[in-house]
Design a protein around this motif. Structure first.
Motif, PDB file in Angstrom:
ATOM      1  N   GLU A  81       0.844  -1.215   0.000  1.00  0.00           N
ATOM      2  CA  GLU A  81       0.000   0.000   0.000  1.00  0.00           C
ATOM      3  C   GLU A  81       0.865   1.245   0.000  1.00  0.00           C
ATOM      4  O   GLU A  81       0.585   2.217  -0.714  1.00  0.00           O
ATOM      5  CB  GLU A  81      -0.906  -0.027   1.240  1.00  0.00           C
ATOM      6  N   LEU A  82       1.946   1.216   0.742  1.00  0.00           N
ATOM      7  CA  LEU A  82       2.819   2.402   0.810  1.00  0.00           C
ATOM      8  C   LEU A  82       3.575   2.595  -0.505  1.00  0.00           C
ATOM      9  O   LEU A  82       3.645   3.714  -1.032  1.00  0.00           O
ATOM     10  CB  LEU A  82       3.794   2.285   1.989  1.00  0.00           C
ATOM     11  N   ARG A  84       2.570   1.748  -3.390  1.00  0.00           N
ATOM     12  CA  ARG A  84       1.613   2.183  -4.425  1.00  0.00           C
ATOM     13  C   ARG A  84       1.259   3.654  -4.273  1.00  0.00           C
ATOM     14  O   ARG A  84       0.943   4.350  -5.229  1.00  0.00           O
ATOM     15  CB  ARG A  84       0.347   1.326  -4.342  1.00  0.00           C
ATOM     16  N   ASN A  85       1.292   4.159  -3.031  1.00  0.00           N
ATOM     17  CA  ASN A  85       0.885   5.555  -2.797  1.00  0.00           C
ATOM     18  C   ASN A  85       2.031   6.553  -2.823  1.00  0.00           C
ATOM     19  O   ASN A  85       1.784   7.748  -3.037  1.00  0.00           O
ATOM     20  CB  ASN A  85       0.175   5.651  -1.436  1.00  0.00           C
ATOM     21  N   PHE A  86       3.238   6.091  -2.568  1.00  0.00           N
ATOM     22  CA  PHE A  86       4.346   7.025  -2.366  1.00  0.00           C
ATOM     23  C   PHE A  86       5.537   6.665  -3.247  1.00  0.00           C
ATOM     24  O   PHE A  86       6.388   5.854  -2.868  1.00  0.00           O
ATOM     25  CB  PHE A  86       4.739   7.054  -0.884  1.00  0.00           C
ATOM     26  N   VAL A 146      -3.353   1.751   4.418  1.00  0.00           N
ATOM     27  CA  VAL A 146      -4.330   2.775   3.988  1.00  0.00           C
ATOM     28  C   VAL A 146      -4.351   3.929   4.983  1.00  0.00           C
ATOM     29  O   VAL A 146      -4.336   5.108   4.623  1.00  0.00           O
ATOM     30  CB  VAL A 146      -5.735   2.148   3.849  1.00  0.00           C
ATOM     31  N   ALA A 149      -1.251   5.964   4.589  1.00  0.00           N
ATOM     32  CA  ALA A 149      -1.344   6.733   3.342  1.00  0.00           C
ATOM     33  C   ALA A 149      -2.296   7.917   3.499  1.00  0.00           C
ATOM     34  O   ALA A 149      -2.016   9.019   3.009  1.00  0.00           O
ATOM     35  CB  ALA A 149      -1.800   5.827   2.198  1.00  0.00           C
ATOM     36  N   GLU A 150      -3.393   7.709   4.221  1.00  0.00           N
ATOM     37  CA  GLU A 150      -4.334   8.825   4.462  1.00  0.00           C
ATOM     38  C   GLU A 150      -3.644   9.951   5.228  1.00  0.00           C
ATOM     39  O   GLU A 150      -3.777  11.119   4.915  1.00  0.00           O
ATOM     40  CB  GLU A 150      -5.536   8.324   5.270  1.00  0.00           C
ATOM     41  N   LYS A 153      -1.077  11.809   2.974  1.00  0.00           N
ATOM     42  CA  LYS A 153      -1.549  12.312   1.671  1.00  0.00           C
ATOM     43  C   LYS A 153      -1.242  13.808   1.569  1.00  0.00           C
ATOM     44  O   LYS A 153      -1.481  14.561   2.499  1.00  0.00           O
ATOM     45  CB  LYS A 153      -3.063  12.064   1.574  1.00  0.00           C
ATOM     46  N   ASP A 154      -0.662  14.222   0.433  1.00  0.00           N
ATOM     47  CA  ASP A 154      -0.347  15.644   0.214  1.00  0.00           C
ATOM     48  C   ASP A 154       0.657  16.201   1.217  1.00  0.00           C
ATOM     49  O   ASP A 154       0.736  17.413   1.418  1.00  0.00           O
ATOM     50  CB  ASP A 154      -1.621  16.516   0.244  1.00  0.00           C
ATOM     51  N   TYR A 157       6.268  13.317   2.639  1.00  0.00           N
ATOM     52  CA  TYR A 157       6.465  12.125   3.463  1.00  0.00           C
ATOM     53  C   TYR A 157       7.944  11.746   3.625  1.00  0.00           C
ATOM     54  O   TYR A 157       8.319  11.083   4.582  1.00  0.00           O
ATOM     55  CB  TYR A 157       5.686  10.936   2.907  1.00  0.00           C
TER      56      TYR A 157
END
Ligand SMILES: O=C(CO)[C@@H](O)[C@H](O)COP(=O)(O)O
Length: 229
Positions: A81-82, A84-86, A146, A149-150, A153-154, A157
């Motif tokens: 998850e991390l 994929r998001n970062f 998740v 990641a929330e 977000k923005d 990181y």
């Protein structure tokens, strides 16, 4: 496949017991090859003194195991998850290192009380909330990712390469697996210092912002900050 990355991730995993961050088989380190979109992670439940670089497990960003016969770490869905998001995350570490995990269990973020902290992490190291009953039952490890990641977000990181998951433990990251482990060692030291700081002086306040800025920016350059982009 990805022999060099497997060796790097194996060596990074072996630093966890070396620096006293893990007991028994706890903890795990992964690293990603962004070109192929494949990442390598420690197998689940393997004693570090029995681990070899060939044991490393390879997965794609859909979570499919593409190489390795052993079961990947139980925390793989969180790492996935991390990644994929970062996109700047090249390596991720999860441990139950005692001081950082104590702050996580207490449900508190770690204030920046000094320059050791400020050199690596800009501001308070966050502690994200518990998962809900439904989130736990639905997909505990994925939803841990998740939640992280929330929170980030923005945010920048990479200026705050650490997070505490309440009642669980810390995750750290970096440009590669070794930097992620370096940040895990720093986190544990900073967690220890901060706990002792509060024991010595319960009225202690965070370090002056100008001192925090000076130290963080001197090491990372102006513009890197942990706030809204
Ligand atoms: O957080 C946990 C368990 O709560 C894990 O980090 C285990 O401590 C290690 O699991 P494997 O990587 O061996 O599956």
């Amino acid at each position: 496949m990805l022999e060099q990355l497997k060796r790097e991730v194996y060596e990074a995993n072996m630093l966890l017991p070396k620096y006293g961050l893990v007991t028994f088989t706890w903890g795990n380190v992964s690293g990603i090859d962004r070109e192929s979109g494949l990442f390598v992670i420690k197998p689940s439940g393997v004693d570090y003194d029995k681990l070899t670089w060939e044991d490393m497990v390879v997965l794609d960003l859909d979570g499919n195991q593409v190489e390795g016969t052993m079961r990947p770490s139980s925390d793989t869905p969180t790492h996935l998850e991390l990644y994929r998001n970062f996109p700047d995350m090249g390596g991720i570490v999860h441990t139950h290192s005692p001081w950082a995990t104590s702050w996580a269990q207490a449900g508190r973020g770690i204030p920046c009380y000094g320059t050791t902290h400020a050199d690596y992490m800009y501001g308070e190291i966050p502690c994200v909330r518990n998962l809900t009953k439904e989130e736990i039952e639905e997909a505990y490890e994925k939803n841990t990712g998740v939640l992280i990641a929330e929170h980030f977000k923005d945010k920048e990181y990479m200026a705050m390469p650490a997070v505490l998951c309440k009642n669980h433990g810390p995750f750290t990251w970096g440009k590669d697996a070794h930097e992620a482990v370096h940040n895990a060692v720093v986190l544990e030291e900073v967690a220890k210092m901060a706990a002792r700081c509060e024991m010595i002086n319960p009225e202690v306040q965070p370090a002056p912002q100008e001192l925090q800025d000076k130290h963080y920016y001197r090491k990372h350059g102006a513009g890197a900050y942990y706030g809204q982009k």
